[in-house]
Design a protein around this motif. Structure first.
Motif, PDB file in Angstrom:
ATOM      1  N   LYS A  12     -78.158  -3.275 -96.766  1.00  0.00           N
ATOM      2  CA  LYS A  12     -77.863  -3.163 -98.199  1.00  0.00           C
ATOM      3  C   LYS A  12     -76.366  -2.927 -98.393  1.00  0.00           C
ATOM      4  N   VAL A  13     -75.791  -3.651 -99.339  1.00  0.00           N
ATOM      5  CA  VAL A  13     -74.401  -3.461 -99.715  1.00  0.00           C
ATOM      6  C   VAL A  13     -74.362  -3.309-101.230  1.00  0.00           C
ATOM      7  N   ALA A  14     -73.177  -3.060-101.772  1.00  0.00           N
ATOM      8  CA  ALA A  14     -73.051  -2.757-103.201  1.00  0.00           C
ATOM      9  C   ALA A  14     -73.602  -3.854-104.106  1.00  0.00           C
ATOM     10  N   LEU A  15     -73.462  -5.112-103.707  1.00  0.00           N
ATOM     11  CA  LEU A  15     -73.845  -6.210-104.591  1.00  0.00           C
ATOM     12  C   LEU A  15     -75.174  -6.858-104.233  1.00  0.00           C
ATOM     13  N   GLY A  16     -75.833  -6.357-103.218  1.00  0.00           N
ATOM     14  CA  GLY A  16     -77.113  -6.940-102.826  1.00  0.00           C
ATOM     15  C   GLY A  16     -77.388  -6.688-101.360  1.00  0.00           C
ATOM     16  N   THR A  17     -77.570  -7.764-100.591  1.00  0.00           N
ATOM     17  CA  THR A  17     -77.897  -7.678 -99.181  1.00  0.00           C
ATOM     18  C   THR A  17     -76.901  -8.501 -98.370  1.00  0.00           C
ATOM     19  N   CYS A  18     -76.542  -8.006 -97.199  1.00  0.00           N
ATOM     20  CA  CYS A  18     -75.617  -8.709 -96.323  1.00  0.00           C
ATOM     21  C   CYS A  18     -76.422  -9.525 -95.316  1.00  0.00           C
ATOM     22  N   ALA A  19     -76.065 -10.800 -95.142  1.00  0.00           N
ATOM     23  CA  ALA A  19     -76.774 -11.686 -94.221  1.00  0.00           C
ATOM     24  C   ALA A  19     -76.129 -11.714 -92.833  1.00  0.00           C
ATOM     25  N   ARG A  20     -75.118 -10.900 -92.624  1.00  0.00           N
ATOM     26  CA  ARG A  20     -74.424 -10.862 -91.335  1.00  0.00           C
ATOM     27  C   ARG A  20     -75.360 -10.338 -90.257  1.00  0.00           C
ATOM     28  N   ASP A  21     -75.249 -10.902 -89.063  1.00  0.00           N
ATOM     29  CA  ASP A  21     -76.089 -10.467 -87.945  1.00  0.00           C
ATOM     30  C   ASP A  21     -75.797  -9.014 -87.585  1.00  0.00           C
ATOM     31  N   GLY A  23     -75.015  -5.907 -85.349  1.00  0.00           N
ATOM     32  CA  GLY A  23     -74.204  -5.755 -84.156  1.00  0.00           C
ATOM     33  C   GLY A  23     -72.938  -6.593 -84.165  1.00  0.00           C
ATOM     34  N   THR A  24     -72.685  -7.303 -85.263  1.00  0.00           N
ATOM     35  CA  THR A  24     -71.450  -8.084 -85.345  1.00  0.00           C
ATOM     36  C   THR A  24     -70.470  -7.363 -86.250  1.00  0.00           C
ATOM     37  N   HIS A  25     -69.191  -7.572 -85.992  1.00  0.00           N
ATOM     38  CA  HIS A  25     -68.136  -6.931 -86.773  1.00  0.00           C
ATOM     39  C   HIS A  25     -67.935  -7.697 -88.081  1.00  0.00           C
ATOM     40  N   CYS A  26     -67.694  -6.984 -89.143  1.00  0.00           N
ATOM     41  CA  CYS A  26     -67.461  -7.598 -90.450  1.00  0.00           C
ATOM     42  C   CYS A  26     -65.973  -7.502 -90.795  1.00  0.00           C
ATOM     43  N   VAL A  27     -65.332  -8.651 -90.985  1.00  0.00           N
ATOM     44  CA  VAL A  27     -63.919  -8.653 -91.343  1.00  0.00           C
ATOM     45  C   VAL A  27     -63.728  -8.340 -92.822  1.00  0.00           C
ATOM     46  N   HIS A  28     -64.787  -8.388 -93.602  1.00  0.00           N
ATOM     47  CA  HIS A  28     -64.707  -8.115 -95.035  1.00  0.00           C
ATOM     48  C   HIS A  28     -65.214  -6.714 -95.365  1.00  0.00           C
ATOM     49  N   GLU A  29     -65.189  -5.833 -94.405  1.00  0.00           N
ATOM     50  CA  GLU A  29     -65.726  -4.485 -94.593  1.00  0.00           C
ATOM     51  C   GLU A  29     -65.327  -3.902 -95.941  1.00  0.00           C
ATOM     52  N   HIS A  30     -66.302  -3.573 -96.747  1.00  0.00           N
ATOM     53  CA  HIS A  30     -66.124  -2.982 -98.075  1.00  0.00           C
ATOM     54  C   HIS A  30     -65.451  -3.948 -99.065  1.00  0.00           C
ATOM     55  N   CYS A  32     -67.160  -7.132-100.078  1.00  0.00           N
ATOM     56  CA  CYS A  32     -68.228  -8.133-100.030  1.00  0.00           C
ATOM     57  C   CYS A  32     -67.997  -9.318-100.966  1.00  0.00           C
ATOM     58  N   VAL A  33     -67.187  -9.139-102.018  1.00  0.00           N
ATOM     59  CA  VAL A  33     -66.922 -10.228-102.949  1.00  0.00           C
ATOM     60  C   VAL A  33     -66.225 -11.378-102.217  1.00  0.00           C
ATOM     61  N   ARG A  34     -65.455 -11.072-101.190  1.00  0.00           N
ATOM     62  CA  ARG A  34     -64.721 -12.092-100.431  1.00  0.00           C
ATOM     63  C   ARG A  34     -65.563 -12.732 -99.334  1.00  0.00           C
ATOM     64  N   CYS A  35     -66.695 -12.190 -99.041  1.00  0.00           N
ATOM     65  CA  CYS A  35     -67.510 -12.610 -97.911  1.00  0.00           C
ATOM     66  C   CYS A  35     -68.343 -13.857 -98.242  1.00  0.00           C
TER      67      CYS A  35
END
Length: 92
Positions: A12-21, A23-30, A32-35
């Motif tokens: 769960k993220v602020a705008l809904g759900t994250c589809a990222r796998d 155990g993987t690193h997120c370059v858009h941490e916090h 999500c609008v850019r992701c």
């Protein structure tokens, strides 16, 4: 499949759900609008639409200010208020 943990939960993220796998690193941490992989929650669409409208307004304002600055610069270069310039900024 005995090696799998319990049911896979969605991130769960602020705008809904994250589809990222997991155990993987997120370059858009916090940010999500850019992701490219969020799954927006339909209830969170109004804030997203507001963000988009704000960005469009800001882009239009920036473009208008750029046009004004360029027109002023041309006027300063020609000295006579003419905004028509040829190649290399030479008045036509």
């Amino acid at each position: 499949m005995a090696g799998l943990p319990g049911p896979i939960e969605l991130r769960k993220v602020a705008l809904g759900t994250c589809a990222r796998d997991f155990g993987t690193h997120c370059v858009h941490e916090h940010a999500c609008v850019r992701c490219p992989v969020p799954w927006p929650d339909p209830e969170r669409m109004p804030p997203l639409e507001e963000i988009r409208a704000n960005l469009v307004d800001r882009r239009q304002e920036a473009r208008a200010k750029t046009r004004v600055r360029r027109a002023r610069r041309r006027t300063d270069i020609t000295g006579n208020g003419s905004s028509r310039t040829g190649r290399c900024g030479v008045s036509a």
